[in-house]
Design a protein around this motif. Structure first.
Motif, PDB file in Angstrom:
ATOM      1  N   SER A 110       0.818  -1.219   0.000  1.00 45.12           N
ATOM      2  CA  SER A 110       0.000   0.000   0.000  1.00 45.12           C
ATOM      3  C   SER A 110       0.851   1.268   0.000  1.00 45.12           C
ATOM      4  O   SER A 110       0.568   2.219  -0.745  1.00 45.12           O
ATOM      5  CB  SER A 110      -0.952   0.007   1.199  1.00 45.12           C
ATOM      6  N   LYS A 112       2.502   1.575  -3.409  1.00 42.43           N
ATOM      7  CA  LYS A 112       1.517   1.940  -4.443  1.00 42.43           C
ATOM      8  C   LYS A 112       1.187   3.430  -4.383  1.00 42.43           C
ATOM      9  O   LYS A 112       1.055   4.090  -5.418  1.00 42.43           O
ATOM     10  CB  LYS A 112       0.239   1.104  -4.263  1.00 42.43           C
ATOM     11  N   GLU A 113       1.065   3.955  -3.182  1.00 42.42           N
ATOM     12  CA  GLU A 113       0.766   5.374  -3.032  1.00 42.42           C
ATOM     13  C   GLU A 113       1.910   6.237  -3.568  1.00 42.42           C
ATOM     14  O   GLU A 113       1.687   7.217  -4.291  1.00 42.42           O
ATOM     15  CB  GLU A 113       0.520   5.700  -1.561  1.00 42.42           C
TER      16      GLU A 113
END
Length: 321
Positions: free
Chosen positions: A277, A280-281
């Protein structure tokens, strides 16, 4: 007998754990990742976004070594000379396959001196324009360029870069004539673009997104064949110039001779890391479009890209130094 049995079970358990462990974790030796660019560059930012998750997956720390200079050939040459024991990786951009057209005597073969790991993804490039430019769309821009051949200037970050070739390819495919103005740094280029010293420029999406949002410059089109998810309202140049497409891709390589099984383990580690996560950000903020090509397909892809960029460099008239 009982002691022997216990020892045997312990040995079997240790063997099972070692076989199941990820890449090289039993050595805990750091993995060097050579970067042919400075800290803060696109390749560097990508690595720093995914390295925590990759390290957790493989059980070895990643040490990022920035070796900018000579068009990226310094780091690449060092990687080509490194041991193929799996403890050295190299990250490269599209410029890797352009360099043979720029340098007469590279100390390595861009295809055959490396073991492929993966094509990570592409970072869209954007044609941006001075806010005072009358043209609002690519078709309007082409009309103006054709009406005033040779009077438009486009900027990039150096002769022979993928940004330069993106502009040269646009000239060819759109049938226009503009002058290339190379810059040593993005800040000078953007300043000249903002005040109208040059009319258009080609830059990586992450470096222009906030400037476009603030209205300091305007985005005309992205160079990828399709629109970029990070700039969905900006058209692809290909929507108006059929056949035009220029990708700025990022790849991971290793020294020649590294085992395919090792390459596959690294590929899986980076693939999993890019689904983390936090990673990905960070990658979304850069506008990166993931590809994650398995190692078996990378060599063919790079051979095609080498042929494409060599042909384009020849048409543009680049001369190897």
């Amino acid at each position: 007998m009982r002691e022997i049995s216990v020892r045997r079970r312990a040995c079997l358990l240790l063997a099972a754990l070692t076989a199941a462990s990820p890449v090289l974790s039993q050595t805990n030796r750091a993995i060097r990742v050579l970067v042919p660019g400075p800290a803060g560059s696109g390749m560097d930012a990508y690595l720093r976004a995914v390295s925590p998750a990759v390290s957790a997956k493989i059980g070895n720390p990643l040490v990022i070594e920035n070796l900018p200079g000579a068009g990226g050939t310094l780091a690449t040459a060092q990687a080509a000379r490194a041991s193929n024991d799996g403890h050295t990786l190299l990250i490269v951009s599209s410029n890797h396959v352009i360099n043979p057209s720029l340098y007469k005597s590279l100390p390595y073969d861009v295809i055959n001196d490396f073991s492929p790991v993966t094509i990570v993804g592409t970072v869209p490039m954007v044609m941006v324009a001075s806010p005072g430019l009358a043209a609002r769309t690519i078709p309007e821009l082409i009309v103006q360029m054709k009406a005033k051949p040779g009077e438009f200037n486009f900027g990039s970050l150096g002769v022979g870069t993928v940004l330069h070739l993106a502009g040269a390819a646009f000239n060819i495919e759109a049938g226009v004539s503009t002058n290339h103005v190379p810059y040593k740094d993005a800040s000078s280029l953007i300043a000249d673009l903002a005040n109208g010293q040059i009319q258009i420029a080609y830059l990586a999406l992450p470096s222009v997104a906030q400037l476009v949002k603030a209205g300091r410059i305007k985005a005309m089109g992205v160079t990828n064949a399709q629109r970029a998810p990070a700039m969905p309202d900006v058209p692809a140049i290909a929507e108006f110039v059929p056949g035009y497409a220029m990708d700025a891709w990022i790849a991971l390589l290793a020294p020649k001779g590294m085992a395919l099984a090792q390459s596959k383990k690294y590929f899986e580690a980076f693939k999993e890391a890019m689904s983390d996560s936090a990673a990905k950000e960070a990658l979304s903020a850069q506008g990166m479009i993931p590809i994650l090509m398995p190692p078996e397909k990378v060599r063919g892809f790079m051979q095609e890209e080498l042929a494409k960029q060599t042909a384009l460099a020849h048409r543009v008239g680049l001369t190897a130094q």
